[in-house]
Design a protein around this motif. Structure first.
Motif, PDB file in Angstrom:
ATOM      1  N   ALA A  89     -40.076  39.516  11.824  1.00 41.25           N
ATOM      2  CA  ALA A  89     -40.122  40.883  12.344  1.00 41.25           C
ATOM      3  C   ALA A  89     -41.419  41.571  11.929  1.00 41.25           C
ATOM      4  O   ALA A  89     -42.056  42.259  12.735  1.00 41.25           O
ATOM      5  CB  ALA A  89     -38.913  41.678  11.859  1.00 41.25           C
ATOM      6  N   TYR A  90     -41.837  41.366  10.691  1.00 38.12           N
ATOM      7  CA  TYR A  90     -43.088  41.951  10.212  1.00 38.12           C
ATOM      8  C   TYR A  90     -44.273  41.414  11.020  1.00 38.12           C
ATOM      9  O   TYR A  90     -45.162  42.177  11.417  1.00 38.12           O
ATOM     10  CB  TYR A  90     -43.270  41.664   8.721  1.00 38.12           C
ATOM     11  N   LEU A  91     -44.293  40.115  11.253  1.00 36.55           N
ATOM     12  CA  LEU A  91     -45.378  39.519  12.042  1.00 36.55           C
ATOM     13  C   LEU A  91     -45.360  40.041  13.477  1.00 36.55           C
ATOM     14  O   LEU A  91     -46.416  40.273  14.080  1.00 36.55           O
ATOM     15  CB  LEU A  91     -45.277  37.989  12.019  1.00 36.55           C
ATOM     16  N   ALA A  92     -44.170  40.254  14.023  1.00 39.93           N
ATOM     17  CA  ALA A  92     -44.061  40.822  15.369  1.00 39.93           C
ATOM     18  C   ALA A  92     -44.612  42.247  15.373  1.00 39.93           C
ATOM     19  O   ALA A  92     -45.306  42.648  16.321  1.00 39.93           O
ATOM     20  CB  ALA A  92     -42.610  40.793  15.839  1.00 39.93           C
ATOM     21  N   CYS A  93     -44.341  43.002  14.318  1.00 40.85           N
ATOM     22  CA  CYS A  93     -44.908  44.357  14.205  1.00 40.85           C
ATOM     23  C   CYS A  93     -46.428  44.294  14.171  1.00 40.85           C
ATOM     24  O   CYS A  93     -47.110  45.089  14.833  1.00 40.85           O
ATOM     25  CB  CYS A  93     -44.417  45.042  12.932  1.00 40.85           C
ATOM     26  N   ARG A  94     -46.938  43.357  13.423  1.00 43.96           N
ATOM     27  CA  ARG A  94     -48.393  43.193  13.340  1.00 43.96           C
ATOM     28  C   ARG A  94     -48.967  42.866  14.707  1.00 43.96           C
ATOM     29  O   ARG A  94     -49.987  43.428  15.110  1.00 43.96           O
ATOM     30  CB  ARG A  94     -48.730  42.115  12.323  1.00 43.96           C
ATOM     31  N   ALA A  95     -48.319  41.960  15.426  1.00 45.46           N
ATOM     32  CA  ALA A  95     -48.780  41.612  16.777  1.00 45.46           C
ATOM     33  C   ALA A  95     -48.725  42.834  17.692  1.00 45.46           C
ATOM     34  O   ALA A  95     -49.667  43.108  18.447  1.00 45.46           O
ATOM     35  CB  ALA A  95     -47.939  40.475  17.347  1.00 45.46           C
ATOM     36  N   LEU A  96     -47.646  43.591  17.616  1.00 42.72           N
ATOM     37  CA  LEU A  96     -47.497  44.782  18.464  1.00 42.72           C
ATOM     38  C   LEU A  96     -48.565  45.835  18.177  1.00 42.72           C
ATOM     39  O   LEU A  96     -48.951  46.587  19.071  1.00 42.72           O
ATOM     40  CB  LEU A  96     -46.103  45.383  18.289  1.00 42.72           C
ATOM     41  N   SER A  97     -49.047  45.863  16.948  1.00 40.34           N
ATOM     42  CA  SER A  97     -50.085  46.846  16.605  1.00 40.34           C
ATOM     43  C   SER A  97     -51.392  46.568  17.340  1.00 40.34           C
ATOM     44  O   SER A  97     -52.229  47.457  17.468  1.00 40.34           O
ATOM     45  CB  SER A  97     -50.327  46.870  15.091  1.00 40.34           C
ATOM     46  N   LYS A  98     -51.551  45.357  17.840  1.00 41.58           N
ATOM     47  CA  LYS A  98     -52.774  44.971  18.555  1.00 41.58           C
ATOM     48  C   LYS A  98     -52.624  45.124  20.067  1.00 41.58           C
ATOM     49  O   LYS A  98     -53.514  44.756  20.820  1.00 41.58           O
ATOM     50  CB  LYS A  98     -53.142  43.517  18.244  1.00 41.58           C
TER      51      LYS A  98
END
Length: 173
Positions: free
Chosen positions: A51-60
């Motif tokens: 979920a954290y990595l998905a958040c990071r991806a979404l930030s881009k």
């Protein structure tokens, strides 16, 4: 392109992947509407690391506003109470100017790390404040006053919040 995106999803979901942050960033830069929906589902999923990595991806991605809704849902999800701070920390990658009430709620009701990070955002981010924003914040403040998690933090938060709310009210009077 879809094949490459699928491989990136596999890489960020692999717990043994040492370059997961790199792949999350790349996935975010390539994400389309379909990938955004999958990423949001991962944010709401059971693995907080993914979920954290998905958040990071979404930030881009250009889908930050929709992503913020999912991230705040994850922050307030009881199953994530012990890792709230990680989700709050990733918020630094997003435009938070329209998220005052959500950040305020994290400050009031988050765990220690989440609350501390939220306080930093409250101090540093230039928020778009409206009378409605103030009313919503006051509603959460009143809820907190009547349901404090511990009496020790109540006095500290009271000393910080009441002048902040008064100053915001004065902007519109």
């Amino acid at each position: 392109m879809q094949e490459e995106i699928q491989k990136l999803f596999e890489r960020i979901s692999d717990p043994k992947e040492s370059e997961a942050y790199h792949f999350a960033d790349k996935l975010g830069s390539l994400a389309d509407e379909e990938a955004k929906e999958r990423l949001i589902q991962l944010v709401r999923g059971d693995s907080w690391e993914v979920a954290y990595l998905a958040c990071r991806a979404l930030s881009k991605t250009p889908y930050q506003e929709e992503a913020l809704d999912a991230i705040f849902d994850a922050i307030f999800d009881k199953k994530n109470k012990s890792v709230q701070g990680a989700f709050v920390q990733i918020l630094e990658e997003f435009d938070l100017s329209n998220s005052f009430v959500d950040i305020f709620r994290v400050y009031l009701f988050g765990n220690f790390k989440a609350s501390t990070l939220a306080k930093d955002y409250l101090d540093e981010v230039e928020f778009d404040i409206t009378p409605r924003t103030i009313r919503k914040a006051e509603k959460h403040w009143n809820h907190y006053l009547h349901n404090p998690e511990d009496e020790g933090s109540l006095q500290l938060k009271k000393a910080e919040i009441e002048p902040m709310l008064q100053e915001m009210r004065e902007l519109f009077s």
